[in-house]
Design a protein around this motif. Structure first.
Motif, PDB file in Angstrom:
ATOM      1  N   LYS A  15       0.828  -1.218   0.000  1.00 11.34           N
ATOM      2  CA  LYS A  15       0.000   0.000   0.000  1.00 11.34           C
ATOM      3  C   LYS A  15       0.860   1.265   0.000  1.00 11.34           C
ATOM      4  O   LYS A  15       1.758   1.433  -0.799  1.00 11.34           O
ATOM      5  CB  LYS A  15      -0.982  -0.042   1.174  1.00 11.34           C
ATOM      6  CG  LYS A  15      -1.924  -1.231   1.158  1.00 11.34           C
ATOM      7  CD  LYS A  15      -2.882  -1.185   2.334  1.00 11.34           C
ATOM      8  CE  LYS A  15      -3.788  -2.393   2.388  1.00 11.34           C
ATOM      9  NZ  LYS A  15      -4.691  -2.376   3.550  1.00 11.34           N
ATOM     10  N   GLY A  16       0.555   2.192   0.921  1.00 11.77           N
ATOM     11  CA  GLY A  16       1.205   3.499   0.910  1.00 11.77           C
ATOM     12  C   GLY A  16       2.710   3.443   1.084  1.00 11.77           C
ATOM     13  O   GLY A  16       3.450   4.209   0.451  1.00 11.77           O
ATOM     14  N   PHE A  17       3.182   2.521   1.925  1.00 13.21           N
ATOM     15  CA  PHE A  17       4.620   2.403   2.161  1.00 13.21           C
ATOM     16  C   PHE A  17       5.337   2.003   0.883  1.00 13.21           C
ATOM     17  O   PHE A  17       6.404   2.546   0.545  1.00 13.21           O
ATOM     18  CB  PHE A  17       4.869   1.386   3.281  1.00 13.21           C
ATOM     19  CG  PHE A  17       6.296   1.312   3.755  1.00 13.21           C
ATOM     20  CD1 PHE A  17       7.164   2.378   3.589  1.00 13.21           C
ATOM     21  CD2 PHE A  17       6.767   0.168   4.389  1.00 13.21           C
ATOM     22  CE1 PHE A  17       8.480   2.317   4.036  1.00 13.21           C
ATOM     23  CE2 PHE A  17       8.077   0.089   4.838  1.00 13.21           C
ATOM     24  CZ  PHE A  17       8.932   1.160   4.660  1.00 13.21           C
ATOM     25  N   ALA A  18       4.759   1.055   0.140  1.00 12.71           N
ATOM     26  CA  ALA A  18       5.360   0.643  -1.138  1.00 12.71           C
ATOM     27  C   ALA A  18       5.337   1.772  -2.152  1.00 12.71           C
ATOM     28  O   ALA A  18       6.300   1.977  -2.899  1.00 12.71           O
ATOM     29  CB  ALA A  18       4.624  -0.578  -1.685  1.00 12.71           C
ATOM     30  N   PHE A  33      -1.131   6.829   6.999  1.00 12.46           N
ATOM     31  CA  PHE A  33      -1.651   6.750   8.360  1.00 12.46           C
ATOM     32  C   PHE A  33      -1.127   5.541   9.117  1.00 12.46           C
ATOM     33  O   PHE A  33      -1.199   5.487  10.340  1.00 12.46           O
ATOM     34  CB  PHE A  33      -3.183   6.731   8.329  1.00 12.46           C
ATOM     35  CG  PHE A  33      -3.758   7.870   7.535  1.00 12.46           C
ATOM     36  CD1 PHE A  33      -3.764   9.156   8.048  1.00 12.46           C
ATOM     37  CD2 PHE A  33      -4.262   7.674   6.260  1.00 12.46           C
ATOM     38  CE1 PHE A  33      -4.273  10.218   7.321  1.00 12.46           C
ATOM     39  CE2 PHE A  33      -4.776   8.726   5.517  1.00 12.46           C
ATOM     40  CZ  PHE A  33      -4.787  10.004   6.050  1.00 12.46           C
ATOM     41  N   ASP A  34      -0.612   4.554   8.395  1.00 13.25           N
ATOM     42  CA  ASP A  34       0.003   3.393   9.022  1.00 13.25           C
ATOM     43  C   ASP A  34       0.959   2.762   8.020  1.00 13.25           C
ATOM     44  O   ASP A  34       1.020   3.169   6.860  1.00 13.25           O
ATOM     45  CB  ASP A  34      -1.047   2.377   9.500  1.00 13.25           C
ATOM     46  CG  ASP A  34      -1.992   1.935   8.379  1.00 13.25           C
ATOM     47  OD1 ASP A  34      -1.652   2.129   7.195  1.00 13.25           O
ATOM     48  OD2 ASP A  34      -3.075   1.416   8.687  1.00 13.25           O
ATOM     49  N   VAL A  35       1.715   1.794   8.478  1.00 15.58           N
ATOM     50  CA  VAL A  35       2.660   1.077   7.624  1.00 15.58           C
ATOM     51  C   VAL A  35       2.153  -0.350   7.458  1.00 15.58           C
ATOM     52  O   VAL A  35       1.874  -1.034   8.451  1.00 15.58           O
ATOM     53  CB  VAL A  35       4.072   1.078   8.236  1.00 15.58           C
ATOM     54  CG1 VAL A  35       4.998   0.146   7.450  1.00 15.58           C
ATOM     55  CG2 VAL A  35       4.640   2.491   8.257  1.00 15.58           C
ATOM     56  N   ASP A  36       2.001  -0.774   6.209  1.00 12.78           N
ATOM     57  CA  ASP A  36       1.553  -2.137   5.929  1.00 12.78           C
ATOM     58  C   ASP A  36       2.736  -2.973   5.463  1.00 12.78           C
ATOM     59  O   ASP A  36       3.426  -2.603   4.508  1.00 12.78           O
ATOM     60  CB  ASP A  36       0.475  -2.129   4.842  1.00 12.78           C
ATOM     61  CG  ASP A  36      -0.836  -1.529   5.334  1.00 12.78           C
ATOM     62  OD1 ASP A  36      -1.682  -2.303   5.800  1.00 12.78           O
ATOM     63  OD2 ASP A  36      -1.002  -0.295   5.242  1.00 12.78           O
ATOM     64  N   LEU A  37       2.956  -4.091   6.144  1.00 11.33           N
ATOM     65  CA  LEU A  37       4.044  -4.997   5.802  1.00 11.33           C
ATOM     66  C   LEU A  37       3.507  -6.406   5.659  1.00 11.33           C
ATOM     67  O   LEU A  37       2.645  -6.833   6.438  1.00 11.33           O
ATOM     68  CB  LEU A  37       5.126  -4.977   6.893  1.00 11.33           C
ATOM     69  CG  LEU A  37       5.912  -3.679   7.089  1.00 11.33           C
ATOM     70  CD1 LEU A  37       6.795  -3.793   8.327  1.00 11.33           C
ATOM     71  CD2 LEU A  37       6.766  -3.376   5.858  1.00 11.33           C
ATOM     72  N   LEU A  38       4.016  -7.116   4.656  1.00  4.35           N
ATOM     73  CA  LEU A  38       3.649  -8.512   4.436  1.00  4.35           C
ATOM     74  C   LEU A  38       4.829  -9.405   4.788  1.00  4.35           C
ATOM     75  O   LEU A  38       5.945  -9.163   4.355  1.00  4.35           O
ATOM     76  CB  LEU A  38       3.263  -8.733   2.965  1.00  4.35           C
ATOM     77  CG  LEU A  38       2.981 -10.178   2.528  1.00  4.35           C
ATOM     78  CD1 LEU A  38       1.665 -10.671   3.130  1.00  4.35           C
ATOM     79  CD2 LEU A  38       2.936 -10.274   0.991  1.00  4.35           C
ATOM     80  N   ASN A  76      -6.468 -11.139   8.117  1.00  3.79           N
ATOM     81  CA  ASN A  76      -5.178 -11.347   7.453  1.00  3.79           C
ATOM     82  C   ASN A  76      -4.101 -10.423   8.005  1.00  3.79           C
ATOM     83  O   ASN A  76      -3.021 -10.319   7.441  1.00  3.79           O
ATOM     84  CB  ASN A  76      -5.300 -11.134   5.943  1.00  3.79           C
ATOM     85  CG  ASN A  76      -5.628  -9.701   5.565  1.00  3.79           C
ATOM     86  OD1 ASN A  76      -6.289  -8.986   6.323  1.00  3.79           O
ATOM     87  ND2 ASN A  76      -5.174  -9.262   4.405  1.00  3.79           N
ATOM     88  N   THR A  77      -4.392  -9.744   9.119  1.00  3.29           N
ATOM     89  CA  THR A  77      -3.429  -8.801   9.699  1.00  3.29           C
ATOM     90  C   THR A  77      -3.468  -8.842  11.228  1.00  3.29           C
ATOM     91  O   THR A  77      -4.445  -9.282  11.830  1.00  3.29           O
ATOM     92  CB  THR A  77      -3.715  -7.345   9.275  1.00  3.29           C
ATOM     93  OG1 THR A  77      -4.991  -6.938   9.793  1.00  3.29           O
ATOM     94  CG2 THR A  77      -3.709  -7.185   7.779  1.00  3.29           C
ATOM     95  N   ILE A  87       1.562  -0.213  12.767  1.00  2.00           N
ATOM     96  CA  ILE A  87       1.933  -1.189  11.739  1.00  2.00           C
ATOM     97  C   ILE A  87       0.789  -2.178  11.583  1.00  2.00           C
ATOM     98  O   ILE A  87       0.251  -2.689  12.572  1.00  2.00           O
ATOM     99  CB  ILE A  87       3.210  -1.961  12.126  1.00  2.00           C
ATOM    100  CG1 ILE A  87       4.443  -1.066  12.047  1.00  2.00           C
ATOM    101  CG2 ILE A  87       3.406  -3.176  11.202  1.00  2.00           C
ATOM    102  CD1 ILE A  87       5.721  -1.755  12.477  1.00  2.00           C
ATOM    103  N   ASP A  88       0.398  -2.424  10.333  1.00  3.01           N
ATOM    104  CA  ASP A  88      -0.491  -3.535  10.015  1.00  3.01           C
ATOM    105  C   ASP A  88       0.388  -4.635   9.444  1.00  3.01           C
ATOM    106  O   ASP A  88       0.895  -4.520   8.328  1.00  3.01           O
ATOM    107  CB  ASP A  88      -1.562  -3.123   8.993  1.00  3.01           C
ATOM    108  CG  ASP A  88      -2.675  -2.301   9.618  1.00  3.01           C
ATOM    109  OD1 ASP A  88      -2.710  -2.196  10.866  1.00  3.01           O
ATOM    110  OD2 ASP A  88      -3.501  -1.760   8.875  1.00  3.01           O
TER     111      ASP A  88
END
Length: 206
Positions: A15-18, A33-38, A76-77, A87-88
């Motif tokens: 998402k936004g971080f990428a 608004f947050d950091v999404d990491l997989l 899924n998070t 962080i999500d």
């Protein structure tokens, strides 16, 4: 990201971080608004505890994996926070698709960016565009308003989008309808240069 790397865990920005790490390249150009990491499903528990040990906290004491046909129930998070930062942490990238097919494509075609002196692994522009469109089309209580700007910025900044792979991935997961709606919106409303052949193929594979 560095805490996960130190623990020997691969993490993929979403998402936004990428988008900030690649297409935008500047923290000041897009709100986040947050950091999404997989992370891979096998690494989720280790990743969760690595972040806890590095100063992050969570309302959950452990990762709870819930699988359901109902998107409102399926998880899924897991969320973590430190002060006002959040962080999500994902073990699957999309709520619309509980399989690992798309996740495997994300890892297989990933690219590396350098962002604020940190090495960040991100989805290729092809898979990232798919995720931006599907995220924009997903129903939420609050409307997604950033996705058209994100999609346009991504297509303008990266000419390596593989349209055939985009369509094939969406078709394999039966996600052609939301992708078609998103791209049609971009073409008609935002006047984005979407190849007509892509829209035609999506229209016939619904």
């Amino acid at each position: 990201v560095n805490a996960l790397h130190s623990a020997g865990i691969e993490a993929l920005a979403l998402k936004g971080f990428a988008l900030l790490s690649g297409a935008y390249g500047d923290l000041g150009l897009r709100p986040m608004f947050d950091v999404d990491l997989l992370v891979r499903p096998a690494d989720i528990d280790k990743a969760f505890h690595a972040l806890i040990q590095s100063g992050w906290s969570s309302a959950q004491s452990r990762v709870v994996r819930t699988r359901s046909a109902d998107p409102a129930v399926w998880s899924n998070t897991v969320q973590l926070c430190r002060g006002k930062m959040e962080i999500d942490l994902h073990w699957h990238a999309l709520r619309q698709d509980a399989s690992e097919v798309l996740d495997e494509e994300l890892w297989r075609n990933s690219v590396v960016h350098s962002f604020n002196d940190t090495t960040v692994t991100c989805p290729h522009a092809t898979e990232l565009l798919l995720m931006v469109c599907l995220h924009g089309m997903a129903w939420t209580r609050t409307r997604h308003t950033l996705w058209p700007a994100d999609a346009n910025r991504l297509m303008a900044a990266d000419e390596s989008i593989d349209w055939k792979r985009l369509v094939a991935t969406a078709a394999a997961r039966r996600l052609t309808l939301p992708l078609y709606d998103a791209l049609l919106f971009l073409k008609r409303i935002m006047e984005t240069d979407i190849p007509a052949s892509v829209l035609d193929e999506l229209a016939t594979t619904q």
